[in-house]
Design a protein around this motif. Structure first.
Motif, PDB file in Angstrom:
ATOM      1  N   GLU A   1       0.820  -1.211   0.000  1.00  0.00           N
ATOM      2  CA  GLU A   1       0.000   0.000   0.000  1.00  0.00           C
ATOM      3  C   GLU A   1       0.854   1.263   0.000  1.00  0.00           C
TER       4      GLU A   1
ATOM      5  N   THR B   1      -0.582   4.983   0.786  1.00  0.00           N
ATOM      6  CA  THR B   1      -1.979   5.288   0.466  1.00  0.00           C
ATOM      7  C   THR B   1      -2.816   5.460   1.719  1.00  0.00           C
ATOM      8  N   TRP B   2      -2.351   4.882   2.839  1.00  0.00           N
ATOM      9  CA  TRP B   2      -3.107   4.966   4.087  1.00  0.00           C
ATOM     10  C   TRP B   2      -3.174   6.399   4.618  1.00  0.00           C
TER      11      TRP B   2
ATOM     12  N   GLN C   1      -5.901   8.172   1.478  1.00  0.00           N
ATOM     13  CA  GLN C   1      -7.013   7.429   0.896  1.00  0.00           C
ATOM     14  C   GLN C   1      -7.686   6.460   1.858  1.00  0.00           C
ATOM     15  N   ASN C   2      -7.070   6.201   3.001  1.00  0.00           N
ATOM     16  CA  ASN C   2      -7.586   5.161   3.878  1.00  0.00           C
ATOM     17  C   ASN C   2      -7.507   5.628   5.337  1.00  0.00           C
TER      18      ASN C   2
ATOM     19  N   ARG D   1      -7.195   3.103   8.109  1.00  0.00           N
ATOM     20  CA  ARG D   1      -5.866   2.487   8.170  1.00  0.00           C
ATOM     21  C   ARG D   1      -4.880   3.420   8.882  1.00  0.00           C
TER      22      ARG D   1
ATOM     23  N   ILE E   1      -5.111  -0.363   0.729  1.00  0.00           N
ATOM     24  CA  ILE E   1      -5.350   0.021  -0.666  1.00  0.00           C
ATOM     25  C   ILE E   1      -4.003  -0.033  -1.382  1.00  0.00           C
ATOM     26  N   LYS E   2      -3.875  -0.946  -2.309  1.00  0.00           N
ATOM     27  CA  LYS E   2      -2.612  -1.137  -2.986  1.00  0.00           C
ATOM     28  C   LYS E   2      -2.234   0.122  -3.775  1.00  0.00           C
TER      29      LYS E   2
END
Length: 249
Positions: free
Chosen positions: A165, A168-169, A172-173, A176, A240-241
Motif C-alpha cells: 500500500e 496510500t493509508w 485514501q484510507n 488504516r 489500498i494497494k
C-alpha cells in the motif's frame, strides 16, 4: 410483498418466471468465512513479523548481550566479554551471508554491539556495554511518538511497503491511518517500559542485574508489541494497494 402457498415470496417467483436461468448468489459458508479470516490473520501476522525481522532477527539482537554478561561473570574482564559478544554478532552476519539472507537486522546488531564494546573497553566499565542500546531505545520511543503526532506513524511507514500500500493509508484510507497511529502509540508504551526499568540499574552500576534483565526484556516486549499491532490491523480496513507507474516505479 405477499407470500404464495408454501411460503415462497411472490417477488422471487416473479423473478424466476422472468429469468429462468437466474440463481441466487449463495451466502458465504461458515467454513469459507473462517478460512478468509484465517488468511487475513496470517497475512497481518506475517507482515508484522517480517517488518521486525521475525524471531531470528530478535535472537540475533539479544544473544550477544547474553554472551557478554556470561563471559564477564566468568572472566571479570570487560575486554574478553566485549570481544565475545562482538564475535557472536559477526558470526550471525557471516551465517546470513552464506545463506543469502538479509543482513539488515544482524548488521544493526553488530553496529550496536561494536559501539557498546568500544565504549565499555574504553571506559573499563562493563555497564557501558549496554549504554548504546538504552539510548537507542529511548530515541526510538521518542521517534515513534513524534511520528504519531505529525500523522506519519512509523509503524505505517515500515509496514506500507511490505503490504504493497506504500503510503496510500495517509490520504485514501483514514481507517488504516488511525490503526497505524494506534499501533505506533502502543509501541511507545510497551517499548518505553524497558529504559524505565534498566536506566536506574545502569546509573547504579549494577552490571549483573542490568545484563540479565536486558536479556530478559529483549524479546518479550517486542513480541507483545507485535501481537498488539497484529490485533489492531486485524480490525482495520484492508490496505489500498499503491498504483505503480507504467515503468514500474
Amino acid at each position: 410483498m405477499t407470500n404464495l402457498p408454501g411460503g415462497e415470496p411472490a417477488a422471487q417467483l416473479d423473478l424466476a418466471q422472468r429469468d429462468p436461468d437466474h440463481r441466487a448468489e449463495p451466502a458465504e459458508s461458515a467454513e469459507a468465512a473462517a478460512a478468509r479470516e484465517a488468511a487475513a490473520s496470517k497475512e497481518a501476522a506475517d507482515t508484522v513479523m517480517k517488518a521486525f525481522g521475525g524471531v531470528r532477527g530478535m535472537i540475533d539482537m539479544t544473544l550477544p548481550g547474553l554472551v557478554f554478561i556470561i563471559t564477564f561473570n566468568l572472566t571479570h574482564q570487560v575486554a574478553h566479554a566485549a570481544w565475545a559478544a562482538l564475535g557472536l554478532s559477526g558470526l550471525f552476519v557471516v551465517v546470513r551471508l552464506l545463506r543469502r539472507e538479509t543482513i539488515q537486522h544482524a548488521f544493526s546488531g553488530v553496529f550496536g554491539v561494536a559501539l557498546g564494546a568500544w565504549i565499555s573497553m574504553k571506559t573499563g566499565k562493563a555497564e557501558n556495554f549496554y549504554l548504546p542500546g538504552l539510548l537507542w531505545n529511548v530515541g526510538y520511543c521518542l521517534g515513534l511518538a513524534v511520528s504519531a503526532l505529525v500523522r506519519w506513524p512509523l509503524i505505517g511507514v515500515m509496514l506500507g511497503p511490505i503490504t504493497g500500500e506504500m503510503f496510500t493509508w495517509r490520504k485514501q484510507n483514514p481507517g488504516r491511518l488511525a490503526a497505524y497511529t494506534k499501533a505506533t502509540w502502543a509501541w511507545v508504551v510497551i517499548m518505553g517500559i524497558k529504559p524505565m526499568i534498566l536506566f536506574p540499574l545502569y546509573l547504579a552500576g549494577n552490571v549483573n542485574l542490568l545484563g540479565w534483565l536486558k536479556v530478559a526484556l529483549g524479546i518479550p516486549p517486542m513480541l507483545l508489541a507485535m501481537y498488539v499491532t497484529w490485533q489492531i490491523l486485524l480490525k482495520a480496513p484492508p490496505p489500498i494497494k499503491a498504483e505503480l507507474d507504467e515503468d514500474g516505479s
